[in-house]
Design a protein around this motif. Sequence first.
Motif, short mmCIF file in Angstrom:
data_model
loop_
_atom_site.label_atom_id
_atom_site.label_comp_id
_atom_site.label_asym_id
_atom_site.label_seq_id
_atom_site.Cartn_x
_atom_site.Cartn_y
_atom_site.Cartn_z
N ILE A 75 -15.74 13.70 6.92
CA ILE A 75 -16.64 13.56 5.78
C ILE A 75 -15.77 13.32 4.55
N GLY A 76 -16.08 12.25 3.84
CA GLY A 76 -15.34 11.91 2.65
C GLY A 76 -15.79 10.56 2.12
N GLU A 77 -15.11 10.06 1.14
CA GLU A 77 -15.38 8.73 0.62
C GLU A 77 -14.42 7.77 1.30
N LYS A 78 -14.95 7.02 2.27
CA LYS A 78 -14.14 6.18 3.15
C LYS A 78 -13.21 5.26 2.36
N ARG A 79 -13.71 4.63 1.36
CA ARG A 79 -12.90 3.69 0.59
C ARG A 79 -11.70 4.38 -0.06
N LYS A 80 -11.91 5.59 -0.54
CA LYS A 80 -10.81 6.33 -1.18
C LYS A 80 -9.77 6.75 -0.14
N ILE A 81 -10.24 7.16 1.05
CA ILE A 81 -9.32 7.53 2.12
C ILE A 81 -8.49 6.30 2.52
N GLU A 82 -9.15 5.15 2.69
CA GLU A 82 -8.42 3.92 3.02
C GLU A 82 -7.39 3.60 1.95
N GLN A 83 -7.77 3.78 0.70
CA GLN A 83 -6.88 3.49 -0.42
C GLN A 83 -5.61 4.34 -0.35
N VAL A 84 -5.76 5.60 -0.04
CA VAL A 84 -4.61 6.50 0.07
C VAL A 84 -3.72 6.08 1.24
N ILE A 85 -4.33 5.77 2.38
CA ILE A 85 -3.55 5.39 3.57
C ILE A 85 -2.80 4.09 3.32
N ILE A 86 -3.47 3.11 2.70
CA ILE A 86 -2.80 1.84 2.37
C ILE A 86 -1.62 2.09 1.45
N ASN A 87 -1.82 2.94 0.47
CA ASN A 87 -0.75 3.24 -0.48
C ASN A 87 0.45 3.86 0.22
N ILE A 88 0.20 4.84 1.07
CA ILE A 88 1.31 5.52 1.76
C ILE A 88 1.99 4.58 2.75
N LEU A 89 1.21 3.80 3.51
CA LEU A 89 1.81 2.85 4.45
C LEU A 89 2.62 1.78 3.71
N SER A 90 2.10 1.31 2.58
CA SER A 90 2.84 0.31 1.79
C SER A 90 4.18 0.88 1.35
N ASN A 91 4.16 2.12 0.90
CA ASN A 91 5.42 2.76 0.50
C ASN A 91 6.35 2.95 1.69
N ALA A 92 5.79 3.31 2.85
CA ALA A 92 6.62 3.49 4.04
C ALA A 92 7.29 2.18 4.43
N ILE A 93 6.57 1.08 4.29
CA ILE A 93 7.14 -0.24 4.59
C ILE A 93 8.19 -0.60 3.55
N HIS A 94 7.81 -0.46 2.29
CA HIS A 94 8.68 -0.89 1.19
C HIS A 94 9.99 -0.08 1.13
N TYR A 95 9.89 1.22 1.36
CA TYR A 95 11.06 2.08 1.20
C TYR A 95 11.74 2.43 2.51
N GLY A 96 11.20 1.98 3.63
CA GLY A 96 11.81 2.26 4.93
C GLY A 96 12.98 1.34 5.19
N ASN A 97 13.80 1.71 6.16
CA ASN A 97 14.91 0.85 6.56
C ASN A 97 14.35 -0.44 7.17
#
Length: 169
Positions: A112-134
């Motif tokens: 239960i939550g606001e799906k769009r906001k959850i997606e936004q957080v996951i996209i943000n974290i995954l983007s950072n994982a890609i950008h800052y990962g080896n």
Amino acid sequence: LEEIRKESITGVSHELKTPLSIVQSYAEGLKDGLNIEKNGYYADVILEEVDWMNGLVVDMLELSKLQSGTYTLKSEPFLIVDCIENVIIRMFENSSNHCHFNFNLDEDTLVIGEKRKIEQVIINILSNAIHYGNPGSVIKMNLLDEGEYVNISIFNEGNPIPADKIDKI
């Protein structure tokens, strides 16, 4: 208020980077005629990302409601696996990044939550994982049903976040 405004502009700018990159890569694919059979799919992805960016604009407008204390989340039940799979498709369909996903929960797990906001957080974290990962490293995502809540963990191989930056997350 000025500090909040600056942080908001920085946050929205950061949030717009991913959908703009996706739109650019799919538009380039259309222009270059990479896979004519997938033109309809590419156009659909571009339209979805434009819709996502429109949502970000709405989020900016809702910021004033948040600041005044009148904003309320529009929580509803949704399938978390569908949400995650949608993010994965959007981010990795046309990507050479390597990801490993481990879903340790039933596909019909509702949250239960606001799906769009959850997606936004996951996209943000995954983007950072890609950008800052080896470069070329594997990004690992785990979903674990822990009873009353679902734990989503994202790990990358790279330098840890400096201690003085942790409070910015």
